[in-house]
Design a protein around this motif. Structure first.
Motif, short mmCIF file in Angstrom:
data_model
loop_
_atom_site.label_atom_id
_atom_site.label_comp_id
_atom_site.label_asym_id
_atom_site.label_seq_id
_atom_site.Cartn_x
_atom_site.Cartn_y
_atom_site.Cartn_z
N ALA A 182 -33.12 27.02 49.62
CA ALA A 182 -31.92 27.00 50.47
C ALA A 182 -30.75 27.62 49.69
O ALA A 182 -30.00 28.45 50.21
CB ALA A 182 -31.61 25.58 50.89
N ARG A 211 -31.70 35.02 41.17
CA ARG A 211 -32.76 35.92 41.66
C ARG A 211 -33.84 36.08 40.59
O ARG A 211 -35.03 36.07 40.90
CB ARG A 211 -32.16 37.27 42.02
CG ARG A 211 -31.26 37.22 43.24
CD ARG A 211 -30.78 38.57 43.63
NE ARG A 211 -31.90 39.45 43.96
CZ ARG A 211 -31.77 40.73 44.21
NH1 ARG A 211 -30.58 41.30 44.17
NH2 ARG A 211 -32.80 41.46 44.51
N THR A 254 -41.37 36.15 53.22
CA THR A 254 -39.94 35.91 52.99
C THR A 254 -39.83 34.83 51.92
O THR A 254 -40.79 34.07 51.70
CB THR A 254 -39.24 35.43 54.28
OG1 THR A 254 -39.80 34.17 54.64
CG2 THR A 254 -39.43 36.40 55.42
N PRO A 255 -38.69 34.71 51.26
CA PRO A 255 -38.55 33.67 50.24
C PRO A 255 -38.87 32.27 50.78
O PRO A 255 -39.53 31.49 50.12
CB PRO A 255 -37.09 33.79 49.81
CG PRO A 255 -36.75 35.22 50.06
CD PRO A 255 -37.52 35.60 51.28
N SER A 256 -38.42 31.98 52.00
CA SER A 256 -38.67 30.62 52.51
C SER A 256 -40.15 30.42 52.82
O SER A 256 -40.67 29.31 52.65
CB SER A 256 -37.81 30.33 53.74
OG SER A 256 -38.04 31.29 54.71
N ARG A 312 -28.52 34.98 47.73
CA ARG A 312 -29.11 36.30 47.97
C ARG A 312 -28.57 36.99 49.22
O ARG A 312 -28.32 38.18 49.24
CB ARG A 312 -30.63 36.13 48.08
CG ARG A 312 -31.41 37.41 48.38
CD ARG A 312 -31.52 38.25 47.14
NE ARG A 312 -32.51 39.30 47.31
CZ ARG A 312 -32.23 40.53 47.74
NH1 ARG A 312 -30.99 40.82 48.04
NH2 ARG A 312 -33.16 41.45 47.85
N TYR A 313 -28.41 36.22 50.31
CA TYR A 313 -28.15 36.86 51.60
C TYR A 313 -26.75 36.61 52.17
O TYR A 313 -26.37 37.25 53.14
CB TYR A 313 -29.18 36.40 52.64
CG TYR A 313 -30.59 36.80 52.25
CD1 TYR A 313 -30.96 38.14 52.17
CD2 TYR A 313 -31.56 35.85 51.95
CE1 TYR A 313 -32.23 38.52 51.81
CE2 TYR A 313 -32.83 36.21 51.58
CZ TYR A 313 -33.17 37.55 51.52
OH TYR A 313 -34.42 37.93 51.15
N SER A 314 -26.02 35.68 51.57
CA SER A 314 -24.70 35.40 52.12
C SER A 314 -23.65 36.25 51.40
O SER A 314 -23.88 36.74 50.30
CB SER A 314 -24.42 33.90 51.95
OG SER A 314 -23.08 33.69 51.69
N TYR A 323 -31.04 29.61 47.09
CA TYR A 323 -31.35 31.01 46.83
C TYR A 323 -30.91 31.88 48.01
O TYR A 323 -30.33 32.95 47.83
CB TYR A 323 -32.86 31.16 46.58
CG TYR A 323 -33.29 32.60 46.55
CD1 TYR A 323 -33.16 33.36 45.39
CD2 TYR A 323 -33.80 33.22 47.69
CE1 TYR A 323 -33.52 34.69 45.37
CE2 TYR A 323 -34.16 34.54 47.67
CZ TYR A 323 -34.03 35.27 46.51
OH TYR A 323 -34.39 36.59 46.50
N HIS A 324 -31.19 31.41 49.23
CA HIS A 324 -30.79 32.15 50.44
C HIS A 324 -29.29 32.43 50.43
O HIS A 324 -28.85 33.52 50.75
CB HIS A 324 -31.15 31.35 51.69
CG HIS A 324 -32.55 31.58 52.13
ND1 HIS A 324 -33.32 30.62 52.71
CD2 HIS A 324 -33.35 32.67 52.05
CE1 HIS A 324 -34.51 31.10 52.98
NE2 HIS A 324 -34.56 32.34 52.59
N LYS A 325 -28.56 31.42 50.05
CA LYS A 325 -27.10 31.55 50.06
C LYS A 325 -26.65 32.59 49.02
O LYS A 325 -25.78 33.42 49.30
CB LYS A 325 -26.47 30.19 49.75
CG LYS A 325 -25.09 30.03 50.31
CD LYS A 325 -24.64 28.60 50.16
CE LYS A 325 -23.20 28.44 50.56
NZ LYS A 325 -22.68 27.12 50.28
#
Lengths: 492, 322
Positions: A446, A400, A422-424, A452-454, A448-450
């Motif tokens: 991709a 992050r 959004t990040p993407s 941050r949000y998973s 980062y999403h995992k």
């Protein structure tokens, strides 16, 4: 306890005290109209009877004869107590009639308030909606509450006029008379305000009943307690505190402002009569008018200060009002109009401003921490190799932080990470400006999403990979610096 | 932590979307939205001008899912009992028997809903909100899954009754199909030259599978900052100056569930802010009541939503996501 049981008593007490107080003042102004002491008892009991009868039993179908008999039953003892002399009876009889009528009016309005609710039917939600509409609208003359307010104002003005008349006449009061006036005045003030507050509660209780709202049973008790405390405070201020407790009066302020702003000679009015007493007319002595001069700097500063103090006070009052309104009406805030709406807007605006200030301070602190954590991308990469234990403990957070660092670097090139992106979306923006690194950027976001949000754990190697990719992106963004002068990176 | 079987949802979505694509040309996003509503156990309002394929889309989805299907063609003289069913006297048994209405199906197509009177429209409320109907004091549970797809034409005003806010709020999302592109329209003409492909459309799923997919969707992980973003977005509609009435908490719930379903269809077991953004206009747009002056100025709910999406903080990299 239902407030409805208490309100007629308050109405009767108010009617009695107003009539008795007026009679006292009129008696002091015109001794011929002094009333006997026993009349007070009849005034009080007739008011009580009138208010309760009107609230609980009187309706449109009650024959007029019944009302005359009811009134006659109160006037008859007065007539006999006055020694059956019609001249002695007229004034006390008139007072009994007035007191009885005032109390009757209040009682009828209390009964009407319940009937208004009947007209609205059993649609709880629409009843509440109607209530808000009525509060927001200025056109609610037919509502009983308006009646209560107008009576309170009218009675207050009447008593004030009588008191001023007596004061201007320079009459002196005996101790007993002063005591009677104080007692009656206090009873009138307390019962009038309590009646007004109670009428509001009564109306709300009716609406809650129709809306089938779940209201705490102790609310009425707490309401009464609150109103009683407030009234005791008012009573204390009115009776004990000195009258001129507020040093700033309109007269005094205007005098100070005039003195500061206009530094001219005083207006001197010539005497309208000559020394021998004969009238003096024009030509004999001219009027001297002040010459207006420019205000001094201190005068302007003081005038501005006074303005700001008053504006600040008004702002503060609106802010507090806004706070109260927001917490009272909740989600219905959008339906407000006029002053309540302004108050809510001021409250919300100030609240937002404070929140933004708080956010800005927090973001600044975060930025400082990020700078402290990641001195530069190369050092970061070194950390990955040299300090595995520490790195592992804070690895997801580092991903992050890496995005923040990327955003920070890209921000210098005009590729600002707007809070609404959004990040993407931000990643796509970067890809547009780094087409040669689009795969790397896509991979980083991709991952980062995992992170941050998973809710799944990301492996250490995957995290290391992400950090390396992030460092690579930063390098590529930094390399854009050479192209900056050629205007290849546009602000977004 | 056991890995959630979101790939099954993604496969299900691809299977159904592929089947619908045999009939519908283009409209991939609309089909995905429709699947989002289905997986979220919600109902869909299809609003667009006549002839763009609203009814066809609804029918093809219904056919693809298998299960019972019924269609209600709304007219001004339609009665609530025509929807819910009614008790009739059976002379043979000397007793009242309940005859089910068309609402007692798993997929219900309510065509031209705004042609029905408000009273009739309201008879759908209980069914859509609680999955049951009450007739003559008896409550009848509806089957699972239960999906209402209503269509309405926004152009005509004569003989129509606009849906009240309470009814609109019951719809999980509202879709506008829009006109097809030139290539798509050409493809439509080609496909429909002969026999209509919907006649040959076969079911590719069954109600039990849909229910299982719905269950998986509820377990898709939502990180706290995403949840807060949903709340911020919904709350921003309430303070919007052009909006008379913003979205309700039911709107927040719907948006969150829609984002979960969207993530699952994308084969992800967690929700990102992009899922929320993607679903926001369809889920919240029809829940906004615009001010009269805004409507007169030609401002629409989607334009307001677009503006809000450009303004509301996603909370991506603030420290706590707030």
């Amino acid at each position: 306890m239902k407030i409805k049981q208490l309100l007629p008593a308050l109405a009767a007490l108010f009617s009695f005290s107003i009539v008795a107080l007026s009679a006292q003042y009129i008696g002091l102004l015109f001794p011929a109209f002094t009333v006997p002491f026993w009349l007070w008892l009849i005034l009080l009991t007739s008011s009580l009877e009138s208010a309760y009868y009107a609230t609980y039993y009187l309706n449109r179908r009650t024959p007029i004869l019944v009302r005359f008999i009811e009134l006659g039953l109160w006037l008859l003892p007065v007539y006999f107590l006055c020694g059956r002399v019609i001249e002695s009876f007229l004034w006390p009889g008139f007072l009994v009639l007035i007191s009885w009528l005032i109390a009757r009016g209040y009682g009828s309005q209390l009964a009407f308030m319940e009937r208004v609710a009947d007209y609205l039917g059993d649609q709880g939600a629409s009843t509440v909606s109607w209530e808000y509409e009525s509060l927001a609208s200025t056109d609610y003359h037919d509502l009983p509450i308006k009646y209560f307010w107008s009576r309170l104002y009218a009675c207050g003005i009447l008593i004030a006029l009588l008191a001023i008349a007596f004061h201007n006449r320079g009459g002196s009061l005996k101790v007993a008379e002063a005591f009677h006036l104080t007692v009656l005045g206090s009873v009138a003030l307390v019962s009038g305000l309590a009646l007004q507050a109670g009428a509001y509660l009564f109306r709300l209780q009716i609406l809650w009943g129709y809306a089938q709202a779940d209201v705490s049973p102790s609310l009425t008790r707490r309401w009464i307690k609150g109103v009683a405390t407030l009234l005791l405070l008012v009573l204390f201020v009115v009776n004990v505190a000195p009258v001129n407790y507020w040093p700033l009066t309109a007269q005094r302020i205007s005098a100070i402002a005039r003195g500061l702003l206009i530094k001219g000679p005083r207006v001197s009015m010539p005497p309208m009569t000559s020394q021998d007493g004969s009238p003096q007319f024009e030509g004999e002595q001219d009027l001297l008018f002040p010459e207006e001069v420019a205000p001094g700097p201190w005068g302007i500063i003081l005038a501005l200060s006074i303005f700001f103090v008053f504006a600040g006070l008004a702002f503060l009052i609106l802010f507090v009002l806004g706070f109260i309104v927001v917490h009272l009406v909740g989600a219905e805030v959008e339906r407000l109009k006029g002053l309540p709406k302004l108050a809510v807007q001021i409250y919300s605006g100030l609240q937002r401003a404070l929140c933004q200030l708080f956010h800005a301070m927090r973001n600044a602190r975060t930025r400082l921490q990020v700078r402290g954590n990641i001195p530069d991308s190369n050092a970061f990469a070194e950390n990955v190799v040299k300090r595995p234990a520490r790195r592992r403990a804070a690895a997801p957070e580092n991903v992050r932080i890496m995005l923040r660092r990327i955003a920070q670097e890209a921000g210098k090139k005009g590729l600002v990470f707007h809070p609404a992106l959004t990040p993407s979306e931000y990643g796509r923006m970067l890809m547009d400006h780094l087409p040669e690194a689009s795969r790397v950027v896509d991979g980083f976001f991709a991952g980062y999403h995992k992170v941050r949000y998973s809710n799944q754990e990301v492996s250490i190697s995957e995290q290391e990979n992400l950090l390396e990719i992030g460092a690579d992106i930063i390098t590529k963004i930094e390399n854009l610096r050479g192209d900056e002068s050629h205007g290849k990176v546009g602000g977004t | 932590m056991a890995k959630l079987a979101v790939h099954k949802v993604a496969e299900f979505g691809a299977k159904v979307a592929g089947n619908i694509a045999k009939v519908m040309v283009g409209k991939e996003i609309s089909v995905k939205m429709l699947l989002v509503a289905l997986l979220s156990d919600g109902h869909v309002l299809l609003e667009d001008v006549p002839g763009v394929g609203k009814t066809m889309l609804a029918r093809s989805l219904a056919t693809s899912l298998g299960g019972s299907f019924s269609r209600i063609q709304c007219t001004p003289d339609l009665l609530p009992s025509d929807i819910t069913g009614l008790s009739i006297y059976n002379q043979k048994h000397e007793d009242f028997v309940f005859r089910q209405g068309p609402i007692m199906a798993q997929v219900v197509l309510v065509d031209e809903i705004n042609r029905a009177t408000p009273r009739t429209q309201s008879s759908l409320l209980e069914a859509m909100g609680e999955g049951q109907v009450t007739v003559d004091g008896r409550t009848h549970a509806l089957g699972k899954p239960f999906l209402v797809m209503a269509t309405q034409n926004p152009v005509e005003f004569e003989g129509t009754f606009p849906l009240p806010e309470a009814q609109l709020d019951r719809f999980f999302l509202m879709l506008q199909l829009g006109y097809p592109s030139m290539e798509e329209e050409s493809e439509i003409l080609l496909r429909l030259q002969g026999r209509h492909p919907i006649a040959d459309l076969k079911a590719v799923s069954d109600p039990a599978e849909v229910v299982a997919m719905q269950q998986i969707v509820t377990e898709v992980f939502v990180e706290e900052s995403v949840r807060k973003y949903v709340v911020r977005l919904v709350r921003s509609t309430r303070g919007q100056s052009q909006v008379h009435l913003g979205a309700s908490p039911r709107g927040s719930l719907a948006l969150l569930r829609a984002a979960q379903a969207h993530a699952a269809l994308d084969n992800r077991d967690y929700v990102t802010p992009d899922d929320v953004k993607m679903m926001a206009t369809s889920v919240l747009g029809h829940r906004l009541t615009l001010k009269a002056e805004s409507a007169l100025r030609g401002i629409t709910a989607p334009s307001i939503m677009a503006e809000l999406l450009r303004q509301v903080d996603v909370g991506a990299e603030s420290k706590d996501g707030a």
